[in-house]
Design an enzyme around this catalytic site. Structure first.
Site, PDB file in Angstrom:
ATOM      1  N   GLY A  99     -39.592 109.084 -42.087  1.00  0.00           N
ATOM      2  CA  GLY A  99     -38.173 109.201 -41.769  1.00  0.00           C
ATOM      3  C   GLY A  99     -37.493 110.432 -42.323  1.00  0.00           C
ATOM      4  CB  ALA A 100     -38.488 113.038 -44.620  1.00  0.00           C
ATOM      5  CG  LEU A 102     -41.573 116.320 -43.215  1.00  0.00           C
ATOM      6  CD1 LEU A 102     -42.246 116.069 -44.551  1.00  0.00           C
ATOM      7  CD2 LEU A 102     -41.558 117.809 -42.911  1.00  0.00           C
ATOM      8  CG  ASP A 149     -42.546 115.680 -33.165  1.00  0.00           C
ATOM      9  OD1 ASP A 149     -42.053 116.815 -33.317  1.00  0.00           O
ATOM     10  OD2 ASP A 149     -41.872 114.630 -33.211  1.00  0.00           O
TER      11      ASP A 149
END
Length: 356
Positions: A99-100, A102, A149
């Protein structure tokens, strides 16, 4: 079969947010934090998470509604394409914060997809790895992400960013020469509940823009088309068009080694994400506002889907630590949460870990 281990990196997108599902440009690089997948034969499909201390046994096409669906979706996508995947035990561990911003989910999907393809001797190339991994998230889990991603987790190259055209998937490696500079990621430790629903809503709004303008793609649009839009649709379209321009400007800045210009573009991107695309939040705005205009801080912006997550910071080498403790203290006073700060370096894409 002995245990074979595969790892895929997380990524930071330098700039180009919410453009990848709009046929736009992005500029990500892989970071030196990973998801590892340890794979061995089993009598049934087992997935084990060391972080969650959980084990799931699954039978497709049932969903669990948990983290395991990202792995189950990979098996589902392989079998939909006509590949038979034998039962196996897949053990997952990671040093990527969830959830950061990344993209831990894509790293998980790519590590498992690549691992299964190698273990089963499926003769598929990198682009097929990308497509199967993405199918897990989009069609099985149900998050309508773009392709950036998974693409980055497969094709990343150390010391380079990827200038990717998500319309035709053409790409160029851009040297990421950070000598004298640093990139940090600040994890706000916030993930608002509306993140997933609002993400899909933004996609729907962009699709509505195309319907109103009778266009097939944002790449057919120009500034004059904005005059035909109003309200929310105008704001969403303007962000996408401007952000594509910022990506191109950022590529040129990196090629020139002009980090000051790159920092300015990061700030402009954040302002657009806050005011036009409306995916920022009070916490990430606070972090950016605290850092911008500090000596040695060249730029900062929210990263990822929004409504929490991370902030990327570009600074002169050695200057960020001067502000780190003050930022953490101010954030704690305001929101009652502890920030996590990561210095990130570039990495290669997915690989098998040898010697195991």
């Amino acid at each position: 079969m002995s245990v074979r281990i595969f790892k895929a990196p997380g990524r930071i997108n330098i700039i180009g947010e919410h453009t990848d599902y709009n046929d736009g440009f992005v500029l990500p690089f892989a970071v030196d934090r990973y998801v590892w997948a340890e794979i061995e034969e089993s009598d049934e499909f087992e997935v084990i998470s060391e972080e969650f201390n959980e084990k799931k046994v699954f039978k497709l096409p049932e969903k669990s509604g948990t983290w395991a669906d990202y792995i189950m979706g990979v098996v589902w996508a392989f079998e939909r394409e006509g590949y038979r995947v034998k039962p196996m035990r897949i053990r997952i561990h990671s040093n990527l914060p969830i959830g950061a911003g990344l993209s831990s989910s894509a790293a998980l999907e790519v590590a498992v997809t690549y691992g299964i393809s190698r273990v089963m001797d499926f003769n598929i190339d990198g682009m097929e790895i990308v497509k199967i991994a993405r199918s897990s998230e989009v069609e099985f889990v149900g998050v309508r992400c773009g392709i950036m991603d998974q693409f980055t987790a497969v094709f990343a190259k150390k010391d380079h960013a990827i200038f990717l055209d998500t319309m035709d998937l053409s790409y160029e490696y851009i040297p990421l020469n950070l000598k004298g500079y640093e990139i940090h990621l600040i994890d706000s430790k916030v993930k608002h509940e509306l993140a997933s629903s609002e993400y899909n809503k933004r996609r729907q709004e962009c699709e509505e823009v195309l319907k109103v303008l009778k266009k097939n793609s944002f790449r057919e649009m120009c500034e004059e088309d904005l005059a035909k839009l109003e309200g929310v649709l105008f704001k969403r379209a303007k962000h996408v068009l401007d952000e594509n321009d910022r990506v191109r400007e950022s590529v040129e800045a990196l090629k020139r080694g002009d980090m000051v210009k790159l920092g300015e573009l990061l700030v402009r991107s954040h302002e657009s994400l806050r005011d036009l695309y409306e995916v920022s939040c009070e916490e990430t705005d606070f972090i950016v506002d605290f850092l911008v205009n500090k000596d040695g801080i060249l730029g900062a912006r929210m990263v990822g889907g929004g409504f929490g997550g991370g902030v990327i910071v570009l600074s002169k080498e050695g200057t960020f630590p001067e502000y780190e403790e003050a930022l953490k203290a101010a954030y704690k006073r305001r929101f009652g949460k502890d920030l996590e700060v990561l210095e990130v370096r570039s990495s290669d894409g997915v690989m098998e870990v040898e010697g195991n």
